[in-house]
Design a protein around this motif. Structure first.
Motif, PDB file in Angstrom:
ATOM      1  N   UNK A 241       0.843  -1.204   0.000  1.00  0.00           N
ATOM      2  CA  UNK A 241       0.000   0.000   0.000  1.00  0.00           C
ATOM      3  C   UNK A 241       0.872   1.246   0.000  1.00  0.00           C
ATOM      4  N   UNK A 242       0.219   2.383  -0.290  1.00  0.00           N
ATOM      5  CA  UNK A 242       0.877   3.685  -0.210  1.00  0.00           C
ATOM      6  C   UNK A 242       0.365   4.401   1.043  1.00  0.00           C
ATOM      7  N   UNK A 243       1.308   4.956   1.788  1.00  0.00           N
ATOM      8  CA  UNK A 243       0.988   5.754   2.972  1.00  0.00           C
ATOM      9  C   UNK A 243       1.564   7.151   2.782  1.00  0.00           C
ATOM     10  N   UNK A 244       1.029   8.126   3.520  1.00  0.00           N
ATOM     11  CA  UNK A 244       1.497   9.512   3.448  1.00  0.00           C
ATOM     12  C   UNK A 244       1.786  10.008   4.861  1.00  0.00           C
ATOM     13  N   UNK A 245       2.804  10.851   4.975  1.00  0.00           N
ATOM     14  CA  UNK A 245       3.141  11.436   6.280  1.00  0.00           C
ATOM     15  C   UNK A 245       2.123  12.528   6.602  1.00  0.00           C
ATOM     16  N   UNK A 246       1.567  12.463   7.805  1.00  0.00           N
ATOM     17  CA  UNK A 246       0.643  13.529   8.216  1.00  0.00           C
ATOM     18  C   UNK A 246       1.432  14.645   8.896  1.00  0.00           C
ATOM     19  N   UNK A 247       0.753  15.594   9.505  1.00  0.00           N
ATOM     20  CA  UNK A 247       1.418  16.759  10.105  1.00  0.00           C
ATOM     21  C   UNK A 247       2.381  16.388  11.236  1.00  0.00           C
ATOM     22  N   UNK A 248       2.113  15.279  11.919  1.00  0.00           N
ATOM     23  CA  UNK A 248       2.996  14.856  13.009  1.00  0.00           C
ATOM     24  C   UNK A 248       4.072  13.879  12.524  1.00  0.00           C
ATOM     25  N   UNK A 249       4.207  13.737  11.211  1.00  0.00           N
ATOM     26  CA  UNK A 249       5.182  12.843  10.574  1.00  0.00           C
ATOM     27  C   UNK A 249       4.909  11.368  10.831  1.00  0.00           C
ATOM     28  N   UNK A 250       3.691  11.043  11.243  1.00  0.00           N
ATOM     29  CA  UNK A 250       3.265   9.651  11.296  1.00  0.00           C
ATOM     30  C   UNK A 250       2.717   9.298   9.918  1.00  0.00           C
ATOM     31  N   UNK A 251       2.806   8.039   9.554  1.00  0.00           N
ATOM     32  CA  UNK A 251       2.306   7.640   8.238  1.00  0.00           C
ATOM     33  C   UNK A 251       0.902   7.070   8.368  1.00  0.00           C
ATOM     34  N   UNK A 252       0.008   7.574   7.526  1.00  0.00           N
ATOM     35  CA  UNK A 252      -1.374   7.111   7.483  1.00  0.00           C
ATOM     36  C   UNK A 252      -1.685   6.648   6.065  1.00  0.00           C
ATOM     37  N   UNK A 253      -2.656   5.764   5.964  1.00  0.00           N
ATOM     38  CA  UNK A 253      -3.040   5.243   4.663  1.00  0.00           C
ATOM     39  C   UNK A 253      -3.581   6.360   3.774  1.00  0.00           C
ATOM     40  N   UNK A 254      -3.162   6.377   2.525  1.00  0.00           N
ATOM     41  CA  UNK A 254      -3.652   7.360   1.567  1.00  0.00           C
ATOM     42  C   UNK A 254      -5.126   7.054   1.295  1.00  0.00           C
ATOM     43  N   UNK A 255      -5.989   8.061   1.364  1.00  0.00           N
ATOM     44  CA  UNK A 255      -7.413   7.799   1.121  1.00  0.00           C
ATOM     45  C   UNK A 255      -7.697   7.536  -0.361  1.00  0.00           C
ATOM     46  N   UNK A 256      -8.824   6.895  -0.600  1.00  0.00           N
ATOM     47  CA  UNK A 256      -9.285   6.681  -1.966  1.00  0.00           C
ATOM     48  C   UNK A 256      -8.584   5.531  -2.673  1.00  0.00           C
ATOM     49  N   UNK A 257      -8.719   5.550  -3.990  1.00  0.00           N
ATOM     50  CA  UNK A 257      -8.184   4.463  -4.821  1.00  0.00           C
ATOM     51  C   UNK A 257      -6.666   4.367  -4.727  1.00  0.00           C
ATOM     52  N   UNK A 258      -5.992   5.484  -4.566  1.00  0.00           N
ATOM     53  CA  UNK A 258      -4.531   5.482  -4.480  1.00  0.00           C
ATOM     54  C   UNK A 258      -4.049   4.680  -3.276  1.00  0.00           C
ATOM     55  N   UNK A 259      -4.798   4.667  -2.205  1.00  0.00           N
ATOM     56  CA  UNK A 259      -4.394   3.960  -0.999  1.00  0.00           C
ATOM     57  C   UNK A 259      -4.877   2.526  -0.911  1.00  0.00           C
ATOM     58  N   UNK A 260      -5.446   2.033  -2.000  1.00  0.00           N
ATOM     59  CA  UNK A 260      -5.965   0.667  -1.972  1.00  0.00           C
ATOM     60  C   UNK A 260      -4.844  -0.351  -1.793  1.00  0.00           C
TER      61      UNK A 260
END
Length: 160
Positions: free
Chosen positions: A82-101
């Motif tokens: 999967x693809x994850x993105x760094x949030x404001x606190x530099x933790x990684x969260x799952x990318x929403x939508x089809x990209x994060x599938x």
């Protein structure tokens, strides 16, 4: 007048001719089945490699576009990445939508690498990585990620 002993001109095949053709077809199928299985395993490996490379390229693109670090992470137990993105606190969260599938791995493919994830940065660079995919027949596909440019290369090696 009796038809016994006389040949008719009716078109058609005899039972023996049909049995011979069926036998030939079954022999050809039997001889080609092992090659078909090998080809299916190779196609599964190539598809898994293309999917993982596409996922990495998408993460690199999104990192630059969104100006946020993106991560491609794989889970061997679930057989997916999967693809994850760094949030404001530099933790990684799952990318929403089809990209994060979840991108599934083919059943006959195993994945190994030095880490279980690769990071892509907003400046267009990436964490260097070499990811190996292997099928049940021993064929191997390598995905190389170059750190300076986040370029993703695929190299395929037949089983020896």
């Amino acid at each position: 007048m009796s038809r016994i002993g006389k040949r008719t001109s009716d078109p058609g095949f005899t039972l023996i001719e049909l049995l011979i053709v069926v036998t030939i077809v079954l022999v050809v199928i039997g001889l080609s089945a092992p090659n078909l299985r090998t080809a299916m395993d190779t196609l599964g490996l190539e598809r898994a490699g293309r999917d993982l490379a596409q996922c990495a390229r998408l993460a690199a693109y999104e990192a630059v576009q969104q100006e946020r670090t993106h991560r491609v992470s794989w889970d061997a137990a679930r057989r997916e990445f999967r693809i994850f993105v760094a949030d404001d606190s530099e933790d990684f969260v799952r990318v929403p939508g089809r990209t994060g599938r979840a991108w599934p791995l083919h059943d006959q493919v195993s994945l190994e690498g030095e880490w279980s994830s690769v990071d892509f940065y907003p400046d267009g660079s990436a964490q260097a990585a070499l990811i190996r995919l292997q099928n049940s027949k021993g064929a191997e596909l390598r995905i190389q990620i170059w750190p300076q440019t986040a370029k993703v290369e695929i190299q395929f090696e037949e089983a020896s």
